[in-house]
Design a protein around this motif. Structure first.
Motif, short mmCIF file in Angstrom:
data_model
loop_
_atom_site.label_atom_id
_atom_site.label_comp_id
_atom_site.label_asym_id
_atom_site.label_seq_id
_atom_site.Cartn_x
_atom_site.Cartn_y
_atom_site.Cartn_z
N GLY A 181 0.84 -1.17 0.09
CA GLY A 181 0.14 0.08 0.14
C GLY A 181 0.83 1.26 0.16
O GLY A 181 0.79 2.15 -0.99
N GLU A 182 1.85 1.52 0.99
CA GLU A 182 2.65 2.69 0.85
C GLU A 182 3.81 2.18 1.85
O GLU A 182 3.69 1.61 2.86
N VAL A 183 5.16 2.65 1.31
CA VAL A 183 6.11 2.31 2.16
C VAL A 183 6.70 3.55 2.85
O VAL A 183 6.67 4.75 2.32
N ARG A 184 7.02 3.55 4.12
CA ARG A 184 7.26 4.70 4.98
C ARG A 184 8.56 4.43 5.68
O ARG A 184 9.08 5.13 6.34
N GLY A 185 8.90 3.08 6.16
CA GLY A 185 9.92 2.75 7.20
C GLY A 185 10.68 1.27 6.58
O GLY A 185 10.98 1.34 5.58
N ARG A 186 11.05 0.54 7.67
CA ARG A 186 11.80 -0.56 7.48
C ARG A 186 11.43 -1.55 6.60
O ARG A 186 12.25 -2.26 5.90
N GLU A 187 9.93 -1.55 6.28
CA GLU A 187 9.57 -2.57 5.43
C GLU A 187 10.21 -2.09 4.00
O GLU A 187 10.23 -3.18 2.89
N ALA A 188 10.46 -0.94 3.53
CA ALA A 188 10.99 -0.71 2.21
C ALA A 188 12.21 -1.28 1.82
O ALA A 188 12.63 -1.90 0.74
N LEU A 189 13.10 -1.41 2.98
CA LEU A 189 14.49 -2.37 2.55
C LEU A 189 13.98 -3.53 2.17
O LEU A 189 14.61 -4.21 1.41
N THR A 190 13.15 -4.59 3.10
CA THR A 190 12.74 -5.69 2.87
C THR A 190 12.10 -5.79 1.28
O THR A 190 12.36 -6.61 0.68
N LEU A 191 11.23 -4.48 0.97
CA LEU A 191 10.79 -4.62 -0.35
C LEU A 191 11.75 -4.56 -1.61
O LEU A 191 11.60 -5.36 -2.47
N PHE A 192 12.82 -3.81 -1.49
CA PHE A 192 13.95 -3.79 -2.20
C PHE A 192 14.63 -5.15 -2.27
O PHE A 192 15.28 -5.39 -3.18
N GLN A 193 14.74 -5.62 -1.10
CA GLN A 193 15.62 -7.03 -1.15
C GLN A 193 14.79 -7.99 -1.91
O GLN A 193 15.33 -8.73 -2.50
N ALA A 194 13.36 -7.80 -1.82
CA ALA A 194 12.41 -8.69 -2.51
C ALA A 194 12.68 -8.46 -3.98
O ALA A 194 12.68 -9.43 -4.97
N MET A 195 12.89 -7.29 -4.44
CA MET A 195 12.87 -6.73 -5.72
C MET A 195 14.20 -7.34 -6.24
O MET A 195 14.28 -7.99 -7.38
N SER A 196 15.38 -7.13 -5.53
CA SER A 196 16.83 -7.88 -5.83
C SER A 196 16.83 -9.39 -6.11
O SER A 196 17.60 -9.84 -6.95
N THR A 197 15.84 -9.94 -5.24
CA THR A 197 15.94 -11.34 -5.35
C THR A 197 14.76 -11.97 -6.61
O THR A 197 14.68 -13.25 -6.54
N GLY A 198 14.22 -11.00 -7.48
CA GLY A 198 13.46 -11.37 -8.52
C GLY A 198 12.03 -11.38 -8.49
O GLY A 198 11.14 -11.76 -9.35
N HIS A 199 11.45 -10.86 -7.10
CA HIS A 199 10.01 -10.59 -7.19
C HIS A 199 9.56 -9.32 -7.75
O HIS A 199 10.40 -8.25 -7.47
N THR A 200 8.51 -9.17 -8.41
CA THR A 200 8.19 -7.85 -8.90
C THR A 200 7.25 -7.15 -7.97
O THR A 200 6.45 -7.78 -7.25
N THR A 201 7.53 -6.00 -7.58
CA THR A 201 6.89 -5.23 -6.47
C THR A 201 6.41 -3.89 -6.90
O THR A 201 7.05 -3.29 -8.00
#
Length: 351
Positions: A181-201
Motif C-alpha cells: 500500500g505505501e512504504v514509510r519505514g523499515r519494510e522498504a528495505l525488505t521490499l527492495f531486497q524482494a526486488m533484488s531477488t526477482g520478485h516484482t513489486t
C-alpha cells in the motif's frame, strides 16, 4: 466538490462524543480518553480516522471518512480522465506483464493508490499476488491473491502485526507480484531486497518529484542503500493540479532508473513520458531501457516491439471509445488479450 458545508449538526458535545464511540464500536475498535485517536475500516470498506473529546483536537471530537469505491477504477477510467494517455497505459501494460517493478509517488490525494490498483489489472491472471496494506483499499480480480492487512496490538505491546512482518511472511509465500500500500519505514528495505531477488513489486510513496522520491528512499527512516535502488525499474509521479479552473489528477512524469554512474556513484534516471501542462497532453520525451530489455528477452525486433505497443494501445482505445469501463469486463478483455490476442484484435477490427 472540494469543501461543502454540511447540514448535519450535533447540538451537544456529548452527542458527538457518543456518536464517535458508536462509530468506533461498529468498526470493531475501542476509543477512549486513554486512547483518543483511532484509525479503522468501516463495515462497507471505507477508511475512518476518529478523535475523541478535546484530548487531541481542541474543538472536540472529529471523524473523517474516506469513502471506498465498490467498483474499482480501471485503466480505461484513468485514460478517460486524462490522468494517463493510452500510450502510457500500453507502455505500463507491457512492462507489468514482463515483471518490471514500479513505484507511484505523489502528494496526498494525488491518486497514487487508485492508479496502482488500476494498473494491477495488467498482472497476468494466473500469477500469485500478495498485497500488504494498513487498511484494505486494493481490489484485484485475480483468484490467486492473498490480501494482507496489518493489525494493532491487543493489550500492551503483544500481538501487533506491522507491514514489515507481513512483507517478511509474504516472501515465504512465493508470490510473483508483491503490492504494498505505501512504504514509510523499515519494510522498504525488505521490499527492495524482494526486488533484488526477482520478485516484482509495486508500491506508493509520498514524494513530488523523481529526485525527492529517490532522496526519501535513500535517507532515514527508509534508508535503502543506493546500489539496491537499481532493482527498481520505473517511478511514476502523480500530482493534483489545475487545468484552467478545474482541479485534476495528472501523471506528470514516468521515469526509469538507468543505473549507477561508475564515476560519480550517482543514480542515473531517464524520463520516458512527461505531461505538457499547456496542452494538457502526455508526451513521450525519451527512450525506454525497460522496453529495450523486454524486446531482447522476447526476441523481438524494434518494429515488432512498436507493433505490440500499438496493438495494446488500440485495445485500450477500443474500450475507451465503446465506454467499456466496468471492472470485470475490462479485466476480462485484458486477460483474454494475454492468452488469445488474435481473438481480441479480431473483435476490435469488426467493432
Amino acid at each position: 466538490y472540494t469543501n461543502l458545508r454540511t447540514n448535519i449538526i450535533f447540538e451537544e458535545p456529548d452527542e458527538l462524543d457518543s456518536f464517535v464511540v458508536n462509530l468506533a464500536q461498529k468498526c470493531g475498535k475501542h476509543i477512549s480518553i486513554a486512547e483518543p485517536m483511532v484509525d479503522a475500516t468501516m463495515p462497507d470498506g471505507s477508511r475512518i480516522q476518529m478523535t475523541l473529546g478535546r484530548e487531541v483536537t481542541d474543538h472536540g471530537s472529529t471523524f473523517t471518512i474516506r469513502k471506498f469505491r465498490e467498483e474499482p477504477v480501471t485503466p480505461i477510467d484513468l485514460i478517460a480522465w486524462k490522468t494517463f494517455s493510452s500510450e502510457q497505459m500500453a507502455y505500463l501494460w507491457l512492462c507489468i506483464e514482463n515483471k518490471k517493478s514500479l513505484i507511484f509517488a505523489g502528494g496526498t490525494a494525488s491518486g497514487k493508490t487508485t492508479s496502482m490498483n488500476a494498473i494491477s489489472l495488467f498482472i497476468p491472471r494466473r500469477s500469485k499476488i500478495v498485497t500488504i496494506e494498513d487498511t484494505r483499499e486494493l481490489m484485484l480480480p485475480h483468484e490467486n491473491w492473498i490480501p494482507g492487512v496489518t493489525r494493532d496490538a491487543f493489550h500492551g505491546e503483544k500481538g501487533a502485526v506491522d507491514m514489515y512482518d507481513l512483507l517478511r511472511a509474504a516472501l515465504r509465500q512465493r508470490p510473483e507480484y508483491i503490492v504494498v500500500g505505501e512504504v514509510r519505514g523499515r519494510e522498504a528495505l525488505t521490499l527492495f531486497q524482494a526486488m533484488s531477488t526477482g520478485h516484482t513489486t509495486y508500491s506508493t510513496l509520498h514524494a513530488d518529484s523523481i529526485s525527492s522520491a529517490i532522496h526519501r528512499l535513500e535517507n532515514p527512516p527508509i534508508g535503502v542503500p543506493r546500489p539496491m535502488l537499481e532493482a527498481l525499474d520505473i517511478i511514476s509521479i502523480q500530482a493534483q493540479t489545475y487545468v484552467g479552473d478545474r482541479r485534476v489528477r495528472r501523471n506528470v512524469e514516468i521515469a526509469e532508473i538507468v543505473g549507477l554512474d561508475a564515476h560519480t556513484k550517482m543514480l542515473r534516471t531517464s524520463t520516458v513520458f512527461q505531461w505538457d501542462s499547456v496542452k494538457d497532453e502526455h508526451v513521450m520525451v525519451g527512450t525506454s531501457k525497460a522496453l529495450e530489455e523486454i524486446r531482447r528477452q522476447r526476441g523481438w525486433s524494434v518494429r515488432e516491439l512498436n507493433e505490440e505497443l500499438e496493438r495494446r494501445r488500440r485495445v485500450l482505445e477500443f474500450m475507451l471509445n465503446h465506454n467499456i469501463r466496468d471492472f470485470k469486463r475490462v479485466s476480462n478483455i485484458i486477460h483474454t488479450y494475454q492468452t488469445k490476442p488474435d481473438k481480441i484484435l479480431g473483435a476490435i477490427s469488426e467493432g
